[in-house]
Design a protein around this motif. Structure first.
Motif, PDB file in Angstrom:
ATOM      1  N   ILE A   1      -8.164   2.861   6.577  1.00  0.00           N
ATOM      2  CA  ILE A   1      -9.340   2.820   7.451  1.00  0.00           C
ATOM      3  C   ILE A   1      -9.304   1.580   8.336  1.00  0.00           C
ATOM      4  N   ASP A   2      -8.855   0.463   7.772  1.00  0.00           N
ATOM      5  CA  ASP A   2      -8.732  -0.768   8.551  1.00  0.00           C
ATOM      6  C   ASP A   2      -7.710  -0.609   9.672  1.00  0.00           C
TER       7      ASP A   2
ATOM      8  N   ASN B   1       0.814  -1.209   0.000  1.00  0.00           N
ATOM      9  CA  ASN B   1       0.000   0.000   0.000  1.00  0.00           C
ATOM     10  C   ASN B   1       0.849   1.261   0.000  1.00  0.00           C
TER      11      ASN B   1
ATOM     12  N   PHE C   1     -15.537  -4.632   3.925  1.00  0.00           N
ATOM     13  CA  PHE C   1     -15.307  -3.615   2.898  1.00  0.00           C
ATOM     14  C   PHE C   1     -13.902  -3.694   2.311  1.00  0.00           C
ATOM     15  N   SER C   2     -13.033  -4.455   2.965  1.00  0.00           N
ATOM     16  CA  SER C   2     -11.692  -4.625   2.385  1.00  0.00           C
ATOM     17  C   SER C   2     -11.709  -5.521   1.157  1.00  0.00           C
TER      18      SER C   2
ATOM     19  N   ILE D   1     -12.845  -4.726  -1.487  1.00  0.00           N
ATOM     20  CA  ILE D   1     -12.600  -3.847  -2.630  1.00  0.00           C
ATOM     21  C   ILE D   1     -11.155  -3.968  -3.103  1.00  0.00           C
ATOM     22  N   ARG D   2     -10.274  -4.466  -2.249  1.00  0.00           N
ATOM     23  CA  ARG D   2      -8.873  -4.591  -2.652  1.00  0.00           C
ATOM     24  C   ARG D   2      -8.693  -5.624  -3.760  1.00  0.00           C
TER      25      ARG D   2
ATOM     26  N   ILE E   1      -9.870   3.869  -3.662  1.00  0.00           N
ATOM     27  CA  ILE E   1     -10.783   3.347  -2.634  1.00  0.00           C
ATOM     28  C   ILE E   1     -10.162   2.128  -1.950  1.00  0.00           C
ATOM     29  N   ALA E   2      -9.510   1.262  -2.740  1.00  0.00           N
ATOM     30  CA  ALA E   2      -8.845   0.091  -2.164  1.00  0.00           C
ATOM     31  C   ALA E   2      -7.699   0.500  -1.245  1.00  0.00           C
TER      32      ALA E   2
ATOM     33  N   SER F   1      -9.129   1.955   1.941  1.00  0.00           N
ATOM     34  CA  SER F   1      -9.682   0.941   2.847  1.00  0.00           C
ATOM     35  C   SER F   1      -8.605   0.356   3.758  1.00  0.00           C
TER      36      SER F   1
ATOM     37  N   LEU G   1     -16.683  -4.604   9.562  1.00  0.00           N
ATOM     38  CA  LEU G   1     -16.075  -3.567   8.734  1.00  0.00           C
ATOM     39  C   LEU G   1     -14.984  -4.136   7.831  1.00  0.00           C
ATOM     40  N   GLU G   2     -14.450  -5.309   8.200  1.00  0.00           N
ATOM     41  CA  GLU G   2     -13.434  -5.901   7.335  1.00  0.00           C
ATOM     42  C   GLU G   2     -14.015  -6.365   6.003  1.00  0.00           C
TER      43      GLU G   2
END
Length: 545
Positions: A277-278, A239, A297-298, A300-301, A270-271, A274, A294-295
């Motif tokens: 945010i995580d 990242n 939404f990860s 999207i990676r 967005i990925a 995320s 909430l994980e």
């Protein structure tokens, strides 16, 4: 003889591209407001010697144009490209929409090809390096480029953009592209492997329990598992690269708005966001009971795979194929939904007709799942009809599913083959094409006081000299007035006399008659130009006529 003369007067000769066509004047009047319907001998392309009109146009297309005047049906020649056919019809003043239905499909193929090429241009599949002027126009410093006041950042910005966004622009860009693909693959692989049980570390807690005799003891309890710490460091490195790449590409992008609105870039940042945010949630919200949700939404990676479209033209073509086949895909979904609803209702009531203690279809919504699995030829086997009527409905459902899915598939395949073949053809096309300059036909200067441009030579120049006003040994493109002047002298509209030309000079003016011109042996004095008298013709002119 009068009838023959009248028939010859009603005919017209058209020389198009060196091929002579002969037809009646009334035929050309059938389609008004066109070029051929307004032919007059006063036009510049009329040849009075050969009595024909000359047009330097495509002769093959004109054959179909003339046939349109004769029959009223416009057909498309298969040996001519579509844009050339449209250009020729525009020259002759005809509407291209009048092509007959039998030729319409063949004629409109070039329009589909042009749309395909326009789409490929938008996909930016070319690997040719643009010129400095094109780069200046793309990055918005064209004025500074022409003034010669380009700054160092303006010079560096296109290089940075091509380095990170155009993998095939240079060897350095290829290295950056390989590094980017490597981090994408490592990130996705890490995201998948950290969910494997063997790759996770259990969290063990000591729990104090009270035994039956009243004493206490310690018990180890595995409350949950977390991914190995190595995956966290791998995610951090990946990242960090993605963040650097996004920032560099955004700063050096030629258009910030287009960069932000790009679908691939939206997935990218967005990925990346995320991940951060995580991290924040693990640091400050790990005590919450629903923090693990909430994980989700990860996920999207995993969409970072679409970033590979920048490195593969095949993926771009595949995505564009689905875009171009949106209507067919919509039609496919519509028929599937229609069939699912119909067969789910049928199988629900078919299973209730007979006694069926092991009925799997307790409701129509459950039948929807069975119909979907059956029509798509998956067949999990978790639900199956038990009665004969239900089996018959299931057979119809399977057949309908095969036919429904098979119908739009050839269209999608043909779209992909079309884009792929055009891409391969563009790759083999030579990048530099020879320029063809438009050359105007040379026209001789007009002498002041004389109409049309055919008059006495300027100075002592011969009649065929480039600087003379007389007619040289080229094709006769005189007008109606100039044609009559070849026969005898005539007073022009402003009173200037036009010199008559002898028969020997008349033959010399036309190259087509030079080979077979007769040899004039005049025993008397040569024929010279005379001043116009009160009579219409002189004695020498009567002899010539």
């Amino acid at each position: 003889m009068n009838l023959i003369n009248m028939d010859s007067e009603n005919r017209v000769v058209l020389n198009v591209g060196g091929i002579r066509h002969e037809t009646y004047k009334a035929t050309l009047k059938k389609i008004p407001a066109t070029r051929l319907s307004r032919l007059t001998e006063a036009l510049a392309n009329y040849d009075p010697i050969l009595n024909e009109y000359f047009f330097d146009r495509h002769p093959g297309v004109f054959a179909q144009v003339l046939n349109y005047y004769r029959t009223g049906k416009l057909h498309y020649p298969t040996d001519v490209c579509g844009p050339l056919f449209e250009e020729e019809l525009e020259f002759w003043g005809l509407d291209s929409n009048q092509v007959e239905p039998c030729c319409w499909m063949t004629y409109t193929q070039h329009r589909d090809t042009q749309e395909t090429l326009a789409v490929l241009d938008r996909l930016d599949l070319d690997t040719e390096k643009p010129s400095e002027e094109e780069l200046a126009r793309k990055f918005g410093f064209e004025e500074d480029y022409f003034k010669g006041s380009v700054s160092w950042w303006q010079n560096m910005k296109p290089q940075i953009w091509s380095l990170f966004d155009e993998p095939y622009s240079s060897n350095s860009a290829k290295i950056i592209g390989v590094v980017s693909v490597f981090f994408i693959c490592v990130s996705i692989l890490s995201f998948c492997l950290k969910t494997h049980p063997d790759m996770r570390v259990p969290i063990i807690r000591n729990i104090t329990v009270r035994t039956a005799n009243g004493s206490t003891s310690w018990v180890l309890d595995k409350a949950q598992t977390n991914a190995h710490l190595a995956f966290f460091y791998i995610e951090c490195v990946c990242n960090a690269w993605f963040t650097l790449e996004i920032l560099v590409r955004f700063i050096s992008s030629p258009n910030k708005c287009n960069f932000i609105k790009s679908s691939v870039n939206i997935i990218d940042y967005i990925a990346t966001l995320s991940f951060y945010i995580d991290l924040v949630l693990q640091k400050f919200a790990s005590h919450l009971e629903n923090a693990d949700i909430l994980e989700f939404f990860s996920i999207i990676r995993i969409m970072r795979l679409f970033k590979l479209t920048r490195h593969s033209s095949g993926l771009k073509i595949l995505i564009q194929t689905f875009r171009a086949s949106a209507k067919e895909l919509t039609l496919l979904v519509f028929f599937l939904v229609l069939g699912i609803v119909i067969f789910a209702s049928l199988v629900y009531y078919a299973e209730r007709i007979q006694a069926n203690p092991h009925n799997d279809f307790n409701s129509i919504p459950l039948g929807l799942w069975w119909a979907l699995v059956t029509m798509t030829t998956v067949g999990y086997g978790d639900m199956a009809p038990k009665t004969y009527v239900g089996m018959f409905v299931g057979a119809l459902c399977a057949l309908a599913g095969v036919l429904t899915i098979a119908l739009p598939v050839p269209v999608i395949v043909s779209n992909f083959a079309m884009y792929y073949s055009h891409t391969q053809a563009r790759a083999k096309l030579p990048k530099k094409r020879r320029r063809v300059l438009p050359v105007e036909q040379p026209r001789q200067p007009r002498v002041p006081g004389q109409p049309g441009g055919s008059g006495t030579p300027i100075g002592n120049a011969p009649p065929g000299a480039p600087g003379s006003g007389g007619t040289g040994p080229r094709r006769m493109n005189a007008n109606k007035t100039g044609a009559k002047d070849l026969v005898g002298p005539k007073t022009g509209p402003i009173g200037a006399s036009i010199v008559a030309i002898s028969p020997r000079h008349v033959l010399d003016l036309n190259p087509g008659l030079v080979m077979g011109k007769p040899l004039f042996e005049s025993k008397g004095p040569p024929i010279t130009a005379k001043e116009p008298s009160t009579n219409n013709t002189t004695a020498s002119e009567k002899t010539f006529l």
